[in-house]
Design a protein around this motif. Structure first.
Motif, PDB file in Angstrom:
ATOM      1  N   ALA A 347      11.376  -8.406   2.096  1.00  0.00           N
ATOM      2  CA  ALA A 347       9.944  -8.720   2.148  1.00  0.00           C
ATOM      3  C   ALA A 347       9.649  -9.753   1.069  1.00  0.00           C
ATOM      4  CB  ALA A 347       9.120  -7.457   1.934  1.00  0.00           C
ATOM      5  N   GLN A 348       9.719 -11.024   1.432  1.00  0.00           N
ATOM      6  CA  GLN A 348       9.530 -12.104   0.464  1.00  0.00           C
ATOM      7  C   GLN A 348       8.113 -12.650   0.559  1.00  0.00           C
ATOM      8  OE1 GLN A 348      11.580 -13.599  -2.045  1.00  0.00           O
ATOM      9  NE2 GLN A 348       9.524 -14.377  -2.475  1.00  0.00           N
ATOM     10  N   ALA A 349       7.369 -12.567  -0.526  1.00  0.00           N
ATOM     11  CA  ALA A 349       6.016 -13.112  -0.543  1.00  0.00           C
ATOM     12  C   ALA A 349       6.074 -14.625  -0.755  1.00  0.00           C
ATOM     13  CB  ALA A 349       5.196 -12.457  -1.652  1.00  0.00           C
ATOM     14  N   VAL A 350       5.240 -15.336   0.009  1.00  0.00           N
ATOM     15  CA  VAL A 350       5.142 -16.799  -0.065  1.00  0.00           C
ATOM     16  C   VAL A 350       3.674 -17.150  -0.271  1.00  0.00           C
ATOM     17  CG1 VAL A 350       5.487 -18.976   1.179  1.00  0.00           C
ATOM     18  CG2 VAL A 350       7.141 -17.105   1.435  1.00  0.00           C
ATOM     19  N   ASP A 351       3.380 -18.002  -1.276  1.00  0.00           N
ATOM     20  CA  ASP A 351       1.985 -18.344  -1.528  1.00  0.00           C
ATOM     21  C   ASP A 351       1.541 -19.515  -0.651  1.00  0.00           C
ATOM     22  OD1 ASP A 351       2.801 -20.747  -2.734  1.00  0.00           O
ATOM     23  OD2 ASP A 351       2.529 -20.002  -4.772  1.00  0.00           O
ATOM     24  N   ARG A 352       0.291 -19.928  -0.822  1.00  0.00           N
ATOM     25  CA  ARG A 352      -0.275 -20.972   0.049  1.00  0.00           C
ATOM     26  C   ARG A 352       0.418 -22.316  -0.132  1.00  0.00           C
ATOM     27  NH1 ARG A 352      -5.112 -18.106  -1.176  1.00  0.00           N
ATOM     28  NH2 ARG A 352      -6.199 -17.397   0.720  1.00  0.00           N
ATOM     29  N   GLN A 353       0.993 -22.545  -1.321  1.00  0.00           N
ATOM     30  CA  GLN A 353       1.673 -23.810  -1.577  1.00  0.00           C
ATOM     31  C   GLN A 353       3.129 -23.793  -1.097  1.00  0.00           C
ATOM     32  OE1 GLN A 353      -0.477 -22.327  -4.021  1.00  0.00           O
ATOM     33  NE2 GLN A 353      -1.951 -23.699  -3.034  1.00  0.00           N
ATOM     34  N   GLY A 354       3.571 -22.689  -0.542  1.00  0.00           N
ATOM     35  CA  GLY A 354       4.938 -22.601  -0.048  1.00  0.00           C
ATOM     36  C   GLY A 354       5.945 -22.175  -1.091  1.00  0.00           C
ATOM     37  N   ALA A 355       5.467 -21.702  -2.241  1.00  0.00           N
ATOM     38  CA  ALA A 355       6.380 -21.228  -3.280  1.00  0.00           C
ATOM     39  C   ALA A 355       6.793 -19.790  -2.974  1.00  0.00           C
ATOM     40  CB  ALA A 355       5.720 -21.297  -4.646  1.00  0.00           C
ATOM     41  N   LEU A 356       8.097 -19.531  -3.125  1.00  0.00           N
ATOM     42  CA  LEU A 356       8.580 -18.161  -3.038  1.00  0.00           C
ATOM     43  C   LEU A 356       8.156 -17.439  -4.312  1.00  0.00           C
ATOM     44  CD1 LEU A 356      12.113 -19.193  -1.829  1.00  0.00           C
ATOM     45  CD2 LEU A 356      10.568 -17.808  -0.466  1.00  0.00           C
ATOM     46  N   VAL A 357       7.368 -16.390  -4.175  1.00  0.00           N
ATOM     47  CA  VAL A 357       6.928 -15.642  -5.358  1.00  0.00           C
ATOM     48  C   VAL A 357       8.172 -15.015  -5.975  1.00  0.00           C
ATOM     49  CG1 VAL A 357       5.455 -13.775  -6.201  1.00  0.00           C
ATOM     50  CG2 VAL A 357       4.680 -15.235  -4.312  1.00  0.00           C
ATOM     51  N   ASP A 358       8.487 -15.407  -7.221  1.00  0.00           N
ATOM     52  CA  ASP A 358       9.790 -15.044  -7.795  1.00  0.00           C
ATOM     53  C   ASP A 358       9.704 -13.905  -8.802  1.00  0.00           C
ATOM     54  OD1 ASP A 358       8.637 -16.273  -9.953  1.00  0.00           O
ATOM     55  OD2 ASP A 358      10.310 -17.618 -10.372  1.00  0.00           O
ATOM     56  N   ASP A 359       8.544 -13.242  -8.877  1.00  0.00           N
ATOM     57  CA  ASP A 359       8.422 -12.095  -9.773  1.00  0.00           C
ATOM     58  C   ASP A 359       7.695 -10.979  -9.027  1.00  0.00           C
ATOM     59  OD1 ASP A 359       8.786 -10.640 -12.061  1.00  0.00           O
ATOM     60  OD2 ASP A 359       7.498 -11.876 -13.334  1.00  0.00           O
ATOM     61  N   PHE A 360       7.751  -9.783  -9.584  1.00  0.00           N
ATOM     62  CA  PHE A 360       6.948  -8.713  -9.016  1.00  0.00           C
ATOM     63  C   PHE A 360       5.482  -9.113  -9.109  1.00  0.00           C
ATOM     64  CE2 PHE A 360      10.550  -6.049 -10.855  1.00  0.00           C
ATOM     65  CZ  PHE A 360      11.251  -6.033  -9.657  1.00  0.00           C
ATOM     66  N   ALA A 361       4.715  -8.785  -8.080  1.00  0.00           N
ATOM     67  CA  ALA A 361       3.308  -9.187  -8.048  1.00  0.00           C
ATOM     68  C   ALA A 361       2.441  -7.996  -7.658  1.00  0.00           C
ATOM     69  CB  ALA A 361       3.102 -10.339  -7.058  1.00  0.00           C
ATOM     70  N   PHE A 362       1.379  -7.779  -8.447  1.00  0.00           N
ATOM     71  CA  PHE A 362       0.437  -6.696  -8.201  1.00  0.00           C
ATOM     72  C   PHE A 362      -0.964  -7.284  -8.117  1.00  0.00           C
ATOM     73  CE2 PHE A 362       3.848  -5.298 -11.051  1.00  0.00           C
ATOM     74  CZ  PHE A 362       4.423  -4.283 -10.306  1.00  0.00           C
ATOM     75  N   ALA A 363      -1.854  -6.586  -7.419  1.00  0.00           N
ATOM     76  CA  ALA A 363      -3.262  -6.982  -7.364  1.00  0.00           C
ATOM     77  C   ALA A 363      -4.093  -5.718  -7.241  1.00  0.00           C
ATOM     78  CB  ALA A 363      -3.518  -7.913  -6.180  1.00  0.00           C
ATOM     79  N   GLU A 364      -5.338  -5.828  -7.667  1.00  0.00           N
ATOM     80  CA  GLU A 364      -6.229  -4.679  -7.621  1.00  0.00           C
ATOM     81  C   GLU A 364      -7.577  -5.076  -7.052  1.00  0.00           C
ATOM     82  OE1 GLU A 364      -5.965  -2.330 -11.454  1.00  0.00           O
ATOM     83  OE2 GLU A 364      -4.517  -3.936 -11.850  1.00  0.00           O
ATOM     84  N   GLY A 365      -8.180  -4.139  -6.359  1.00  0.00           N
ATOM     85  CA  GLY A 365      -9.552  -4.264  -5.905  1.00  0.00           C
ATOM     86  C   GLY A 365     -10.271  -2.971  -6.238  1.00  0.00           C
ATOM     87  N   PRO A 366     -11.522  -2.844  -5.871  1.00  0.00           N
ATOM     88  CA  PRO A 366     -12.212  -1.571  -6.097  1.00  0.00           C
ATOM     89  C   PRO A 366     -11.479  -0.422  -5.394  1.00  0.00           C
ATOM     90  CG  PRO A 366     -13.763  -3.302  -5.481  1.00  0.00           C
ATOM     91  CD  PRO A 366     -12.393  -3.855  -5.258  1.00  0.00           C
ATOM     92  N   ARG A 367     -11.015   0.536  -6.170  1.00  0.00           N
ATOM     93  CA  ARG A 367     -10.319   1.731  -5.666  1.00  0.00           C
ATOM     94  C   ARG A 367      -8.977   1.423  -4.998  1.00  0.00           C
ATOM     95  NH1 ARG A 367     -13.425   6.360  -5.638  1.00  0.00           N
ATOM     96  NH2 ARG A 367     -15.640   6.044  -6.093  1.00  0.00           N
ATOM     97  N   THR A 368      -8.436   0.238  -5.198  1.00  0.00           N
ATOM     98  CA  THR A 368      -7.159  -0.120  -4.569  1.00  0.00           C
ATOM     99  C   THR A 368      -6.218  -0.767  -5.570  1.00  0.00           C
ATOM    100  OG1 THR A 368      -8.029  -2.269  -3.845  1.00  0.00           O
ATOM    101  CG2 THR A 368      -8.130  -0.457  -2.254  1.00  0.00           C
ATOM    102  N   VAL A 369      -4.927  -0.473  -5.413  1.00  0.00           N
ATOM    103  CA  VAL A 369      -3.859  -1.129  -6.166  1.00  0.00           C
ATOM    104  C   VAL A 369      -2.824  -1.568  -5.134  1.00  0.00           C
ATOM    105  CG1 VAL A 369      -2.073  -0.895  -7.923  1.00  0.00           C
ATOM    106  CG2 VAL A 369      -4.240   0.344  -8.180  1.00  0.00           C
ATOM    107  N   HIS A 370      -2.467  -2.846  -5.167  1.00  0.00           N
ATOM    108  CA  HIS A 370      -1.535  -3.394  -4.188  1.00  0.00           C
ATOM    109  C   HIS A 370      -0.261  -3.903  -4.862  1.00  0.00           C
ATOM    110  CE1 HIS A 370      -4.752  -3.263  -1.239  1.00  0.00           C
ATOM    111  NE2 HIS A 370      -5.530  -3.943  -2.082  1.00  0.00           N
ATOM    112  N   VAL A 371       0.888  -3.542  -4.314  1.00  0.00           N
ATOM    113  CA  VAL A 371       2.170  -4.106  -4.724  1.00  0.00           C
ATOM    114  C   VAL A 371       2.496  -5.175  -3.686  1.00  0.00           C
ATOM    115  CG1 VAL A 371       4.577  -3.651  -5.263  1.00  0.00           C
ATOM    116  CG2 VAL A 371       2.852  -1.883  -5.676  1.00  0.00           C
ATOM    117  N   LEU A 372       2.341  -6.437  -4.063  1.00  0.00           N
ATOM    118  CA  LEU A 372       2.411  -7.534  -3.098  1.00  0.00           C
ATOM    119  C   LEU A 372       3.783  -8.182  -3.024  1.00  0.00           C
ATOM    120  CD1 LEU A 372      -1.034  -9.195  -3.828  1.00  0.00           C
ATOM    121  CD2 LEU A 372      -0.452  -7.629  -1.951  1.00  0.00           C
ATOM    122  N   ASN A 373       4.594  -8.018  -4.044  1.00  0.00           N
ATOM    123  CA  ASN A 373       5.950  -8.578  -4.011  1.00  0.00           C
ATOM    124  C   ASN A 373       6.849  -7.692  -4.859  1.00  0.00           C
ATOM    125  OD1 ASN A 373       7.581 -10.860  -3.006  1.00  0.00           O
ATOM    126  ND2 ASN A 373       7.968 -11.268  -5.175  1.00  0.00           N
ATOM    127  N   ALA A 374       7.798  -7.029  -4.207  1.00  0.00           N
ATOM    128  CA  ALA A 374       8.735  -6.163  -4.924  1.00  0.00           C
ATOM    129  C   ALA A 374      10.092  -6.180  -4.240  1.00  0.00           C
ATOM    130  CB  ALA A 374       8.195  -4.738  -5.008  1.00  0.00           C
TER     131      ALA A 374
END
Length: 400
Positions: A347-374
């Motif tokens: 499961a490889q995350a790719v950003d809008r610029q076409g870069a392969l996300v090369d580190d673990f990536a997390f994001a948060e919203g109200p009442r949510t925690v997302h693991v986006l790249n692992a």
């Protein structure tokens, strides 16, 4: 609990989701956790299909989450396996330069190993035979802390020790986030929680969007294709043997991995998968392909890496090309020595610029925690990753 079924609902029953449940139980005993897994059993996808390697942290940029978590996680994984009687072995590994053009990259890796405090030894061509008599190269780096673990068994231990209620066969179909909680609708019913944690791996970006959080990236699936050596050919390899990686590409190249049962796997080729859970060329998902094709980063990625990917595709489709590449490391191997082996999908995350996300990536919203790249080394680093996610989830729980 009032109108809630649990405090935290974790979406995804792989090693990261289960380590999160375990870490929550360690940090805040009594927190009620439900883990939802869409498959009929746990660890069907990335956790159940990886190489089983305990990664040393050698390749990762100093200061990155990958480096921090892998360095800590490798040692913790060995101790966890010892404590709970789980299959594991500390084997060490060789990173081999097959020609002189790779020597600067090998020396840079040796320097990085020293920066990380890893037990490394630089070897000349003659010294390679001390570790791997049948491997050929002009120089090598031996790293002593690399090993092997049975990650599905580790994940099962996390599940057991967490005390979480694990519900398999629950595919998420909708998420309704309100001011007072999150309702997750699955194929088998609803779960009402105060906080949602998204550890859905190959589906993580979709779960984030379902929850109303735009992740700013997409999962682009890459299939890792492996073969296994026949028992006779497996005798040519003692441990773990890797080529010098290309720092411009996130995959490590074709390598040799002796597993805990004495078999030797070779691979992977890293080729675009035609479905997020597409473990062969025959599995095609029009929905997955459409999402990948409509993400503008996909085309930037293709433009940047098409030469490297052409090599990967050629190896996938041509046994002769695969064997020729393998023979650079292991000259005695032939096409007759190769047997089919299960593939995995990264499961490889790719950003809008076409870069392969090369580190673990997390994001948060109200009442949510997302693991986006692992991706790898997430299994190695699952204990510290679990603590990181748990800390975020518990903070969200306090704010709820």
């Amino acid at each position: 609990m009032g109108g809630f079924d649990c405090d935290v609902v974790v979406v995804g029953g792989g090693i990261v989701g289960l380590s999160t449940a375990y870490a929550i139980a360690q940090a805040a005993p009594g927190t009620d956790v439900i883990v939802l897994e869409k498959e009929a059993r746990l660890c069907v996808h990335q956790t159940g299909r990886n190489s089983g390697v305990i990664h040393s942290g050698l390749y990762y940029r100093p200061g990155s989450l990958k480096a921090r978590f892998a360095l800590a996680g490798a040692a913790e994984m060995v101790e966890f396996c010892k404590e709970h009687g789980l299959p594991h072995e500390v084997t060490g590994k060789l990173v081999v330069a097959v020609d002189r053009s790779e020597l600067p990259r090998l020396h840079a890796l040796a320097q990085r190993g020293r920066e990380h405090g890893l037990p490394t030894r630089e070897l000349g061509a003659a010294q390679i035979a001390e570790y791997e008599p049948n491997v050929r190269g002009v120089a090598a780096l031996h790293v002593g802390t690399t090993g092997l673990a049975d990650y599905p068994a580790v994940a099962a231990a996390y599940a057991r020790l967490s005390g979480a209620r694990v519900r398999t066969g629950n595919a998420v179909t909708a998420i309704d986030r309100r001011a007072d909680g999150v309702t997750v609708t699955t194929t088998l019913g609803e779960v009402r929680a105060r906080v949602l944690v998204n550890c859905a791996g190959l589906q993580s970006d979709r779960i984030a969007r379902m929850a109303g959080d735009e992740p700013g990236l997409r999962i682009v699936p890459f299939r890792g294709e492996y073969v296994e050596l026949t028992p006779q050919a497996a005798a040519l390899v003692r441990g773990l043997v890797y080529p010098v990686p290309d720092p411009a590409f996130p995959f490590l190249g074709v390598h040799l991995t002796r597993d805990l049962h004495g078999g030797v796997h070779v691979g992977p080729n890293a080729v675009p998968a035609l479905a997020r859970e597409g473990y062969d060329w025959r599995t095609v998902s029009p929905r997955d392909l459409a999402e990948t094709a409509s993400w503008r980063g996909t085309w930037s990625l293709a433009a940047r890496h098409w030469r490297a990917e052409t090599v990967e595709l050629h190896r996938s489709l041509s046994t002769r090309a695969f064997v020729r590449d393998l023979q650079r490391l292991l000259p005695a191997v032939t096409a007759r020595d190769l047997l089919p082996a299960p593939a995995g999908v990264r499961a490889q995350a790719v950003d809008r610029q076409g870069a392969l996300v090369d580190d673990f990536a997390f994001a948060e919203g109200p009442r949510t925690v997302h693991v986006l790249n692992a991706p790898s080394p997430a299994a190695t680093a699952s204990l510290p990753i679990g603590r990181e996610i748990a800390a975020r989830a518990l903070e969200a729980l306090k704010a709820a």
